[in-house]
Each structure stands twice: as C-alpha cells, then as structure tokens.
Design a protein around this motif. Structure first.
Motif, PDB file in Angstrom:
ATOM      1  N   VAL A 138       0.820  -1.091  -0.050  1.00  0.00           N
ATOM      2  CA  VAL A 138       0.101   0.077  -0.151  1.00  0.00           C
ATOM      3  C   VAL A 138       0.759   1.126  -0.067  1.00  0.00           C
ATOM      4  O   VAL A 138       0.611   2.233  -0.716  1.00  0.00           O
ATOM      5  CB  VAL A 138      -0.892  -0.076   0.972  1.00  0.00           C
ATOM      6  CG1 VAL A 138      -1.676   1.208   1.351  1.00  0.00           C
ATOM      7  CG2 VAL A 138      -1.784  -1.038   1.021  1.00  0.00           C
ATOM      8  N   ASN A 139       2.172   0.998   0.787  1.00  0.00           N
ATOM      9  CA  ASN A 139       2.775   2.465   0.921  1.00  0.00           C
ATOM     10  C   ASN A 139       3.528   2.915  -0.132  1.00  0.00           C
ATOM     11  O   ASN A 139       4.346   3.749  -0.337  1.00  0.00           O
ATOM     12  CB  ASN A 139       3.474   2.337   2.164  1.00  0.00           C
ATOM     13  CG  ASN A 139       4.489   1.333   2.360  1.00  0.00           C
ATOM     14  OD1 ASN A 139       4.328   0.488   1.414  1.00  0.00           O
ATOM     15  ND2 ASN A 139       5.331   1.148   3.363  1.00  0.00           N
ATOM     16  N   THR A 140       3.614   1.949  -1.311  1.00  0.00           N
ATOM     17  CA  THR A 140       4.362   2.088  -2.679  1.00  0.00           C
ATOM     18  C   THR A 140       3.523   2.504  -3.698  1.00  0.00           C
ATOM     19  O   THR A 140       4.151   2.837  -4.885  1.00  0.00           O
ATOM     20  CB  THR A 140       5.370   1.004  -2.919  1.00  0.00           C
ATOM     21  OG1 THR A 140       4.429  -0.123  -3.200  1.00  0.00           O
ATOM     22  CG2 THR A 140       6.205   0.691  -1.773  1.00  0.00           C
ATOM     23  N   ILE A 141       2.299   2.722  -3.444  1.00  0.00           N
ATOM     24  CA  ILE A 141       1.431   3.082  -4.629  1.00  0.00           C
ATOM     25  C   ILE A 141       1.310   4.530  -4.978  1.00  0.00           C
ATOM     26  O   ILE A 141       0.860   5.498  -4.166  1.00  0.00           O
ATOM     27  CB  ILE A 141      -0.089   3.031  -4.297  1.00  0.00           C
ATOM     28  CG1 ILE A 141      -0.215   1.262  -3.839  1.00  0.00           C
ATOM     29  CG2 ILE A 141      -1.017   3.174  -5.411  1.00  0.00           C
ATOM     30  CD1 ILE A 141      -1.764   1.102  -3.328  1.00  0.00           C
ATOM     31  N   MET A 142       1.952   4.867  -6.125  1.00  0.00           N
ATOM     32  CA  MET A 142       2.214   6.443  -6.617  1.00  0.00           C
ATOM     33  C   MET A 142       0.909   6.793  -6.990  1.00  0.00           C
ATOM     34  O   MET A 142      -0.145   6.052  -7.445  1.00  0.00           O
ATOM     35  CB  MET A 142       3.126   6.442  -7.699  1.00  0.00           C
ATOM     36  CG  MET A 142       4.495   6.121  -7.227  1.00  0.00           C
ATOM     37  SD  MET A 142       5.634   6.005  -8.747  1.00  0.00           S
ATOM     38  CE  MET A 142       5.796   7.769  -9.382  1.00  0.00           C
ATOM     39  N   PHE A 143       0.471   8.163  -6.485  1.00  0.00           N
ATOM     40  CA  PHE A 143      -0.713   8.717  -7.093  1.00  0.00           C
ATOM     41  C   PHE A 143      -2.159   8.247  -6.557  1.00  0.00           C
ATOM     42  O   PHE A 143      -3.043   7.974  -7.079  1.00  0.00           O
ATOM     43  CB  PHE A 143      -0.916   8.818  -8.520  1.00  0.00           C
ATOM     44  CG  PHE A 143       0.233   9.438  -9.302  1.00  0.00           C
ATOM     45  CD1 PHE A 143       0.519  10.738  -9.136  1.00  0.00           C
ATOM     46  CD2 PHE A 143       1.261   8.756  -9.932  1.00  0.00           C
ATOM     47  CE1 PHE A 143       1.743  11.532  -9.879  1.00  0.00           C
ATOM     48  CE2 PHE A 143       2.448   9.385 -10.657  1.00  0.00           C
ATOM     49  CZ  PHE A 143       2.344  10.718 -10.701  1.00  0.00           C
ATOM     50  N   ARG A 144      -1.743   7.436  -5.319  1.00  0.00           N
ATOM     51  CA  ARG A 144      -3.029   6.915  -4.685  1.00  0.00           C
ATOM     52  C   ARG A 144      -4.107   7.595  -4.700  1.00  0.00           C
ATOM     53  O   ARG A 144      -5.264   7.339  -5.079  1.00  0.00           O
ATOM     54  CB  ARG A 144      -2.568   6.045  -3.443  1.00  0.00           C
ATOM     55  CG  ARG A 144      -3.748   5.054  -2.945  1.00  0.00           C
ATOM     56  CD  ARG A 144      -3.437   4.242  -2.077  1.00  0.00           C
ATOM     57  NE  ARG A 144      -2.799   4.564  -0.670  1.00  0.00           N
ATOM     58  CZ  ARG A 144      -3.123   4.625   0.408  1.00  0.00           C
ATOM     59  NH1 ARG A 144      -4.107   3.848   0.804  1.00  0.00           N
ATOM     60  NH2 ARG A 144      -2.500   4.929   1.564  1.00  0.00           N
ATOM     61  N   GLU A 145      -3.781   8.686  -3.885  1.00  0.00           N
ATOM     62  CA  GLU A 145      -5.049   9.550  -3.722  1.00  0.00           C
ATOM     63  C   GLU A 145      -5.523  10.074  -4.933  1.00  0.00           C
ATOM     64  O   GLU A 145      -6.884  10.529  -4.948  1.00  0.00           O
ATOM     65  CB  GLU A 145      -4.644  10.837  -2.746  1.00  0.00           C
ATOM     66  CG  GLU A 145      -4.433  10.249  -1.048  1.00  0.00           C
ATOM     67  CD  GLU A 145      -4.001  11.692  -0.481  1.00  0.00           C
ATOM     68  OE1 GLU A 145      -3.772  12.617  -0.504  1.00  0.00           O
ATOM     69  OE2 GLU A 145      -3.216  10.995   0.783  1.00  0.00           O
ATOM     70  N   GLU A 146      -4.639  10.536  -5.847  1.00  0.00           N
ATOM     71  CA  GLU A 146      -5.192  11.276  -7.144  1.00  0.00           C
ATOM     72  C   GLU A 146      -6.145  10.249  -7.776  1.00  0.00           C
ATOM     73  O   GLU A 146      -7.089  10.573  -8.489  1.00  0.00           O
ATOM     74  CB  GLU A 146      -4.060  11.606  -7.954  1.00  0.00           C
ATOM     75  CG  GLU A 146      -4.331  12.203  -9.250  1.00  0.00           C
ATOM     76  CD  GLU A 146      -3.273  13.036  -9.705  1.00  0.00           C
ATOM     77  OE1 GLU A 146      -2.271  13.095  -9.391  1.00  0.00           O
ATOM     78  OE2 GLU A 146      -3.631  13.836 -10.767  1.00  0.00           O
ATOM     79  N   LEU A 147      -5.705   9.073  -7.939  1.00  0.00           N
ATOM     80  CA  LEU A 147      -6.612   8.068  -8.346  1.00  0.00           C
ATOM     81  C   LEU A 147      -8.089   7.718  -7.735  1.00  0.00           C
ATOM     82  O   LEU A 147      -9.069   7.704  -8.397  1.00  0.00           O
ATOM     83  CB  LEU A 147      -5.969   6.568  -8.554  1.00  0.00           C
ATOM     84  CG  LEU A 147      -4.594   6.562  -9.464  1.00  0.00           C
ATOM     85  CD1 LEU A 147      -3.860   5.323  -9.215  1.00  0.00           C
ATOM     86  CD2 LEU A 147      -5.042   6.463 -10.684  1.00  0.00           C
ATOM     87  N   GLU A 148      -8.050   8.110  -6.382  1.00  0.00           N
ATOM     88  CA  GLU A 148      -9.215   7.864  -5.714  1.00  0.00           C
ATOM     89  C   GLU A 148     -10.231   9.358  -5.994  1.00  0.00           C
ATOM     90  O   GLU A 148     -11.374   8.900  -6.360  1.00  0.00           O
ATOM     91  CB  GLU A 148      -8.878   7.910  -4.013  1.00  0.00           C
ATOM     92  CG  GLU A 148      -8.433   6.692  -3.529  1.00  0.00           C
ATOM     93  CD  GLU A 148      -9.294   5.328  -4.000  1.00  0.00           C
ATOM     94  OE1 GLU A 148     -10.554   5.535  -3.781  1.00  0.00           O
ATOM     95  OE2 GLU A 148      -8.789   4.286  -4.203  1.00  0.00           O
ATOM     96  N   ASP A 149      -9.677  10.230  -6.221  1.00  0.00           N
ATOM     97  CA  ASP A 149     -10.198  11.477  -6.634  1.00  0.00           C
ATOM     98  C   ASP A 149     -10.704  11.286  -8.054  1.00  0.00           C
ATOM     99  O   ASP A 149     -11.833  11.649  -8.150  1.00  0.00           O
ATOM    100  CB  ASP A 149      -9.442  12.868  -6.680  1.00  0.00           C
ATOM    101  CG  ASP A 149      -9.142  13.030  -5.112  1.00  0.00           C
ATOM    102  OD1 ASP A 149      -9.579  12.612  -4.235  1.00  0.00           O
ATOM    103  OD2 ASP A 149      -7.904  13.767  -5.043  1.00  0.00           O
ATOM    104  N   LEU A 150     -10.044  10.705  -8.861  1.00  0.00           N
ATOM    105  CA  LEU A 150     -10.562  10.460 -10.199  1.00  0.00           C
ATOM    106  C   LEU A 150     -11.661   9.633 -10.215  1.00  0.00           C
ATOM    107  O   LEU A 150     -12.666   9.686 -11.043  1.00  0.00           O
ATOM    108  CB  LEU A 150      -9.486   9.954 -11.167  1.00  0.00           C
ATOM    109  CG  LEU A 150      -8.184  10.926 -11.371  1.00  0.00           C
ATOM    110  CD1 LEU A 150      -7.198  10.225 -12.015  1.00  0.00           C
ATOM    111  CD2 LEU A 150      -8.855  11.925 -12.612  1.00  0.00           C
ATOM    112  N   LYS A 151     -11.741   8.576  -9.327  1.00  0.00           N
ATOM    113  CA  LYS A 151     -12.829   7.666  -9.189  1.00  0.00           C
ATOM    114  C   LYS A 151     -14.204   8.511  -8.741  1.00  0.00           C
ATOM    115  O   LYS A 151     -15.227   8.128  -9.425  1.00  0.00           O
ATOM    116  CB  LYS A 151     -12.433   6.521  -8.189  1.00  0.00           C
ATOM    117  CG  LYS A 151     -11.859   5.241  -8.783  1.00  0.00           C
ATOM    118  CD  LYS A 151     -12.086   3.967  -7.909  1.00  0.00           C
ATOM    119  CE  LYS A 151     -12.091   4.002  -6.441  1.00  0.00           C
ATOM    120  NZ  LYS A 151     -11.646   2.894  -6.113  1.00  0.00           N
ATOM    121  N   ASN A 152     -13.919   9.513  -7.768  1.00  0.00           N
ATOM    122  CA  ASN A 152     -15.140  10.026  -7.791  1.00  0.00           C
ATOM    123  C   ASN A 152     -15.568  11.123  -8.635  1.00  0.00           C
ATOM    124  O   ASN A 152     -16.476  11.119  -9.223  1.00  0.00           O
ATOM    125  CB  ASN A 152     -14.987  10.938  -6.420  1.00  0.00           C
ATOM    126  CG  ASN A 152     -14.623   9.918  -5.043  1.00  0.00           C
ATOM    127  OD1 ASN A 152     -15.353   9.019  -5.236  1.00  0.00           O
ATOM    128  ND2 ASN A 152     -13.836  10.530  -4.431  1.00  0.00           N
TER     129      ASN A 152
END
Lengths: 252, 357
Positions: free
Chosen positions: B152-166
């Motif tokens: 989990v801690n090596t996922i680049m752009f994790r939050e950005e991807l969550e935002d895109l899902k929304n």
C-alpha cells in the motif's frame, strides 16, 4: 515483482521495445538497417516513378502516378522520423543521395546492394517507359504487401505501427497498378507487358533476399523477423502469379 | 534532430516516500515544443562528475491539466533519480528534449470505448496521463486500471486515483494488485501474471468489450499481460506497450586512451568486436574501420556510408581514430568514445573497437 529479466530474454519471449533508451546495440544496428532499407527503397522507388508521371497516357494515369510518388515519399518520411529518434539526421538523409540514380537495364547485380545506399536491389534497375513502370509497380507492389505483413510484426512497436499504417496505402498502389495494367491490355499492349513481366519477375523475386540467410535466426531471436525469406517469396510467387494469370499473362 | 531546451522547476512534491512529481515550465519560448500528447515521455540530461547522463521519464499530467509534469521514482544506485528525489529544488533548471513516444491512441469526443490499463509501480506515470486525458476528452468512454505494487505504501498517485474515481463515477475503476499486502479478495494479492490476468478476465473485467489495452511495467509483467490479452482475443494493434527497462544503461566507462604514439607505418592492428566475437585484423590507415571490417567478412552494420544515419556506430575502446564527418552522433556520445565507423580512420598503430556496446 521479478524485475531482473534481460532485454534479450524479454525479446526472445516475444516482448516489444518502445523507445530508443533501452534498445541493445546490436538490436539498434539491425533495426536501423531494416528502417534504412525501407526508407531508401521508398525514396528510390518514388524518385524513379516521378520521372514516369509525364509518360502517363491520360490525366487519370498521371494523377495515379503522382499520388504514388507522393505517398511513397510520405511513407519514407514516417520511418525516417523513427530513425531520427535514434540520432539520424533526417534533413540531410533525405537529400544526401541521388535517389534517381540507376544502373543499366542489363546490369546483373542479383541481390547485392549498391555501395552507398540500402535500397533493395530491384530499385537499382531503370524503368523503361509507362507500361514497364506499371508492371514493375504491380509485381513489386505485391511483394511490398507480403513484406509489410511480415514487418508489421517487428518487436519495435513504433515501427510496427508505422508499417501497419503504411500497408493499406502500399496495397492501394498495387491495386492502381493492376487497374493500369488492365487498361493497357485493353489498348493492345499485351506483348510489351509480358516482356516487362518477364524482366521484372526474377528481379522482384530477388528482393526477398537469400533463401539461406544465416542471419535469420539471430533476427528471429530479437523479434525482427518471423517468417523465412523463402516462405515470403513463395507467398509472393503464388499471389503475383495468380494476378498475372487472371489478366491473361504468364509468369516469366 | 531533437534539441534540448531549458525547463524551470515550478513545483516538486513527493507522491510516496521515494518518488517525486516535478512540474516544469519551458523557458525561452519553447512552450510550443512541449505541447505533449498523453503517454509521452521526456528525456533529460545532466552532468554527473563531468559525465553526461540521459534519463527518460514519462509525463504523468493529463492534456487538460494545463501543466507539464513528470513522475520520478528513485532507483537504487540511479544517479539521476536519486538526485531528482533528494536535491532538485523549485527554481532549478532542467534540460529536456521535446516529448517523444507513441504510447497513445487517437482520441475522439464521440467515441464510446472501453480502455484497459495495466501499470506496474512507476509504470503508472504514462498510464495516469492517458486515463486522465481520455476520461476528460471522451465523455462516453470508460477506463479500467489494473495497478500492481509491492504494498500500500508504494502506490504512487493513490489519492489522485481515488479522486478520479469520484470525478468519473461509473466510468473509472481501479483494481489494486499488491504483491505483499493481503487484501480482502485473494485474487488481488500477488503478482500480475498471465494466470492472474486470465482470472481477472473471468469475473472482474469484461475483456470482450475492451477496445484498447495499455501496458507499462517491468518486462516479465508486460509479457504475461500481453499473453493473456492475446489469448482473450485482442490483436497486436489493440495492445499498446511502454517499456522502460528496469536496468537503464549504467554509467559508461571513460574511453581508455592508448599511450603508444602513432608510428610512421601505414598499418594498424585493429581488434573489432561484433556479435560477441572479436577479430584482429591488419588494416591500412587510409581505410575506414567499417570498410576494414566488411573487407574481412565481418557483417558490420551500416546504411548511408555518409555519416548521416548512425547505423554504423561503434565504440573505440583503445587507440584513436579520426572521424572525418559526423552528422549524427551528439557531443556526449563522441565524448564516450562512440564514432561512426564509416567515417573513422585509425590514427594509432593499435585500435580496439566494439560494435556491441
């Protein structure tokens, strides 16, 4: 993730490369030769055909010939641009060489290339008038179709994509040639066309390279070749032979 | 030939512990040259201890973002990526060539397509650019991303991807596959292999409706995914790859200059390596390295013989040659000892050249 895989084993397993940064030196060399062969053949072919435009018997024929010259030059440009990404000087490349230069019609050079460019041997022979040019374009057009089908699968993806885009354009050139040949036959030019077919048949056949190419396995291992020269030539002989037969000519 | 331009660093932030997102602003009127297509990359150059290194990094910004951004993950022992992660500052100037690469397909606002993206680790950067651009430009298209990471801690752009899902509810879906962190669904743990893909295609991804697939990751992952996609019926024109080998070429060694002075004799002993084998030949000093190799039945590569195309490039390991014409190699290549063999004549009594480097 298992990240320690050599480029060589990746290629041997069918992997594709996508940019110049991780292309191994020997792969680069073979890829550059392959691209130079295509670019030089297209530029030489277009240059030779340009001189024929004004010999077209009617305006439709001249438009077709001019279109072929334009599109072959454009196709050369597409591949030359990829060579440019590897460092080739594209501006100079297109103009550094006399692409119209030809040998004698009777020169016997087999499959050898000229000293100074990589055009296929067949493009070193001069065209002998309109009917001869149309016949050459028909036979070579079919050969290009077979060769592009093979090279549309090369392991360098940007080049494979260009070849896939170019293939239908080149196929159309062969169709235009076939239409031109039929028109000439209707005008009673059968004898001249048969003589041209006899002249070009062995020379186009030679453009498939040696059937005992030692390099094939090496090229196959890096994904730059799939089908042997002999197999490609057989494919062309069947296809081009069928077309000649259909229009009432024979294989020379 | 592409030229390098100056770019100013206007922002730099970490996306995970060892990866930065660098925002760049072209200066000196070069903005037009950097009008990229989604999925393309930039090649940077920088001097490290007097030696020029070049590294390519994918653009992670979407077309509509209005910025030029690249993601740089630190690679162990990687001079450029370590420097970018630890020393690069806002206000610094970087040099890069205009965007290159063909890891994209044409967009059409009226299209109603299903895209499937696979990214491994930092392979997310071009895929992120593609999916952001596509979702914005094709309001009827959908994008599914399969994103492989160690944990989990090596996922680049994790939050950005969550935002895109929304933002793109119902049109954008992410499946995280984690190598070492357990997840609720067993299938989502482990490596993205051919078998894993086949399983994903059974219940999670409607592979029959996929128009185009994009893959960017390490070599074994790309091979496995491509095999699964072909088995599922996709043809090569539907599969787009981007490979940045995990091992970009290391630092080149300095050219070893032979100490022996040129003698008066016209002959040179040349050791030429090609395809893994070395032949030592006697050659006159008024012949090119390429012609000498060809005369000795070596299948040395060449095309134009005019110093234009660079097909015949080789590296001088010992001795000196004079390259009379060079329209293809750049200064940094020449500094590393590369020459165009069709234009190079030996100067010293011994030369050692290698076509395999």
């Amino acid at each position: 993730m298992a990240e320690d895989m050599s480029i060589e084993s990746y290629l041997a397993a069918g992997g594709v490369l996508t940019n110049p940064t991780n292309v191994p030196p020997r792969y680069r060399a073979e890829l550059m030769k392959l691209m130079a062969t295509f670019v030089d053949s297209e530029l030489a072919g277009a240059a030779g055909f340009a001189d024929i435009i004004n010999q077209g018997p009617g305006i439709k024929e001249r438009i077709a010939a001019a279109k072929i010259v334009l599109e072959k030059t454009d196709n050369a440009d597409k591949v030359l641009r990829i060579m440019g990404e590897f460092g080739a000087n594209t501006e100079r490349y297109a103009t550094h060489h006399p692409w119209t230069a030809r040998l004698d019609r009777d020169a016997d050079i087999g499959q050898s290339r000229s000293e100074h460019d990589m055009r296929l041997a067949v493009f070193n022979y001069p065209l002998n008038g309109w009917a001869d040019a149309v016949m050459m374009n028909l036979l070579m057009g079919r050969a290009v179709a077979v060769q592009l089908a093979e090279f549309s699968m090369v392991s360098y993806q940007p080049l494979a994509e260009v070849f896939r885009a170019v293939a239908p354009i080149e196929a159309r050139h062969a169709e235009l040639a076939e239409e031109g040949v039929i028109k000439l036959l209707e005008a009673g030019e059968a004898e001249a066309l048969q003589a041209s077919a006899n002249y070009w048949w062995p020379r186009v056949a030679a453009s498939f390279g040696s059937s005992a190419s030692e390099k094939f396995e090496g090229l196959q291992a890096i994904g730059l070749r799939k089908t042997s020269n002999a197999e490609l030539k057989t494919r062309w002989e069947a296809e081009a032979g069928a077309i000649l037969k259909k229009i009432g000519l024979t294989v020379g | 030939m592409a030229r390098f331009h100056d770019l100013e660093v206007t922002d730099i932030h970490k996306t995970i512990r060892d990866a930065v997102v660098v925002t760049l602003q072209p200066v000196n009127g070069a903005a037009e040259e950097f009008d990229f297509t989604q999925g393309q990359y930039l090649t940077f150059r920088r001097d490290f201890d007097g030696e020029e290194l070049r590294r390519s990094y994918s653009i992670c910004a979407g077309k509509g973002d209005g910025v030029l951004q690249v993601g740089i993950k630190r690679v162990d022992g990687g001079a450029f990526s370590t420097w970018a992660n630890e020393e690069l500052q806002v206000g610094d100037t970087l040099q890069a060539m205009p965007p290159m690469g063909s890891f994209f397909t044409a967009l059409d606002a009226g299209a109603d397509k299903q895209y499937l993206g696979f990214a491994g680790g930092s392979g997310i950067t071009p895929v992120l650019s593609i999916l952001k651009t596509t979702l914005a430009a094709e309001p009827n298209s959908s994008f599914t991303l399969v994103y492989a990471n160690k944990g989990v801690n090596t996922i680049m752009f994790r939050e950005e991807l969550e935002d895109l899902k929304n933002t793109y509810l119902g049109r954008f879906n992410v499946i995280h596959i984690l190598e070492s962190d357990a997840q609720e669904i067993d299938l989502f743990t482990g490596l993205v292999t051919e078998e894993k893909c086949a399983q994903l295609f059974e219940h999670w991804i409607d592979i029959q409706s996929v128009d185009t697939a994009f893959i960017c990751g390490p070599e074994p992952m790309m091979l496995g995914i491509a095999a699964a996609l072909r088995t599922a019926g996709l043809d090569d024109s539907q599969i787009k790859f981007e490979l940045f080998a995990s091992a970009q070429p290391g630092r080149a060694k300095r050219k070893a200059v032979s100490q022996d002075a040129a003698s008066s004799a016209n002959q040179t002993t040349a050791a030429i390596t090609l395809d893994g084998s070395t032949q030592t030949i006697q050659m006159p000093k008024d012949a090119t390295i390429l012609d000498a190799a060809l005369d000795n039945a070596m299948d040395a590569p060449y095309a134009c013989k005019a110093g234009v195309c660079s097909t015949c490039r080789c590296k001088v390991l010992e001795g000196e040659v004079e390259m009379v014409t060079n329209h293809a190699l750049e200064d940094y290549e020449v500094e590393k000892g590369y020459v165009l063999s069709c234009q190079s004549y030996p100067l010293t009594d011994n030369v050692v050249v290698d076509f395999d480097q």
